[in-house]
Design a protein around this motif. Structure first.
Motif, short mmCIF file in Angstrom:
data_model
loop_
_atom_site.label_atom_id
_atom_site.label_comp_id
_atom_site.label_asym_id
_atom_site.label_seq_id
_atom_site.Cartn_x
_atom_site.Cartn_y
_atom_site.Cartn_z
N ALA A 294 0.84 -1.20 0.00
CA ALA A 294 0.00 0.00 0.00
C ALA A 294 0.87 1.25 0.00
O ALA A 294 0.57 2.23 -0.69
N GLU A 299 -1.08 4.46 -1.13
CA GLU A 299 -2.32 4.30 -0.36
C GLU A 299 -1.97 4.38 1.13
O GLU A 299 -1.93 3.38 1.84
N LYS A 302 -4.31 3.00 4.11
CA LYS A 302 -4.28 1.54 4.20
C LYS A 302 -2.95 1.07 4.80
O LYS A 302 -2.92 0.17 5.64
N GLU A 305 -2.85 1.80 8.60
CA GLU A 305 -3.68 0.84 9.34
C GLU A 305 -2.95 -0.50 9.51
O GLU A 305 -2.94 -1.08 10.59
#
Length: 378
Positions: A294, A299, A302, A305
């Motif tokens: 990611a 990203e 993402k 996380e």
């Protein structure tokens, strides 16, 4: 007619060769005779000749051991020790060859071994010399001899010569010596043997070397790939075998995903990641790869996380902390470029970078220092 000729040839006799071996004054002379003549000898003749060579090797070992003890200089002592260890290796080698020949059927189809128990008992002490020799060679970075001597110890453990010798079949250091044989072979760039000995270490069931042996086995496959001995597909196949054998091993799983990604098989890698995360959504290694992919794709939410999940399980994983801080920083840059609030992300990134610098200053000091020196300018 052909079958008769073949049978007759397989039991051809050469008693003169045995006599020549028996008359040889040096082990090297005897072994050269065997190289030239063994194809013309019966199993019984070869067993008798090899048995004689075993005795010569033991005599050489004893002689060099005595000379090593009385050596006047370190150089002389080392020279004698090497000869002592070589003789121990030869004693094991020819005892096993003797046993192989001794177990061949004679012209009547009968197997009548004569030398097994005698040789097992007289060369067993040589196995300690193989350990000492392997350690000596390894410490002196003579990885070829370390591989040779540790390797002989590892392989002889399961040889039929010692099948009735409990001191060998029940020894408790076999796994560790097999691992060191693998390590020496790896440093000697003999990756096939490194793989072989690492497998012996794993098969020993020794828990102390399990993790290191798995890692070494994986590194051996990569070594073969880098040397051009195997291609990417074969590398993937072998790494997958290790992962399937040890599915709970994070290194094996991580390496499997890595080789898939490197081969451009990202869809297959993602399937494996999804499968692992379905079984355990908080799996550290799987989340680390999800986060890395990611991050590379930009990203950042993402990635943040997933990296955070890794740190819940492994809070001291500095590389992950560094990547997490980088994601916060990069996301902040994107927000700034789009005229959106970003300062809180900069503060988060800064705090994590400071943690990384404090925990591991030597490894990431330069990068982290640079980032910290420029981060307030954002």
């Amino acid at each position: 007619m052909l079958a008769v000729v073949a049978t007759t040839a397989s039991f051809a006799q050469n008693p003169d060769a045995v006599k020549q071996v028996m008359r040889a004054e040096k082990k090297s002379e005897a072994t050269n005779i065997m190289k030239e003549q063994e194809a013309t000898m019966t199993g019984e003749e070869r067993a008798k000749a090899y048995n004689h060579i075993v005795g010569m090797a033991i005599a050489d070992n004893t002689k060099e051991q005595g000379k090593a003890l009385t050596a006047k200089t370190p150089e002389e002592k080392d020279n004698r020790l090497v000869k002592q260890y070589k003789a121990a290796y030869d004693a094991l080698k020819y005892a096993q060859l003797c046993n192989d020949a001794d177990n061949e059927p004679n012209e009547k189809g009968q197997v009548k071994p004569k030398f097994k128990n005698k040789n097992a008992s007289r060369v067993i002490a040589m196995r300690n010399d193989l350990i000492n020799g392997g350690l000596w060679a390894y410490n002196n970075k003579d990885y070829a001899n370390a591989q040779k001597w540790f390797g002989m110890y590892a392989e002889s453990h399961s040889n039929d010569l010692f099948s009735e010798t409990e001191a060998v079949t029940k020894e408790n250091n076999y796994g560790q010596i097999s691992y060191y044989a693998a390590l020496a072979a790896y440093f000697n760039k003999d990756y096939k043997k490194a793989d072989k000995y690492a497998l012996l270490a794993l098969e020993s069931g020794d828990a102390e070397v399990k993790e290191d042996a798995i890692k070494l086995q994986l590194n051996s496959y990569q070594g073969r790939k880098d040397a051009g001995d195997i291609d990417s597909d074969y590398l993937i196949k072998k790494v997958k075998q290790v992962y399937k054998a040890y599915p709970d091993n994070e290194i094996a799983f991580g390496r499997y995903i890595a080789v898939l990604n490197e081969a451009g098989k990202k869809e297959e890698a993602n399937k494996e990641l999804d499968k692992r995360l379905k079984a355990n959504p908080n799996d550290p290694m799987a989340n680390a790869y999800v986060a890395q992919n990611a991050q590379e794709a930009g990203e950042y939410d993402k990635a943040i996380e997933a990296y955070t999940k890794v740190l819940v399980a492994q809070p001291d994983f500095m590389a992950v902390k560094y990547n997490l801080a980088t994601c916060y920083r990069n996301k902040a840059v994107d927000l700034k470029n789009n005229n959106q609030p970003y300062k809180d992300l900069i503060e988060k990134a800064k705090a994590i970078f400071q943690e990384v610098q404090a925990a591991d200053p030597d490894e990431v000091n330069f990068k982290t220092k640079y980032i910290l020196s420029t981060i307030d300018q954002l």
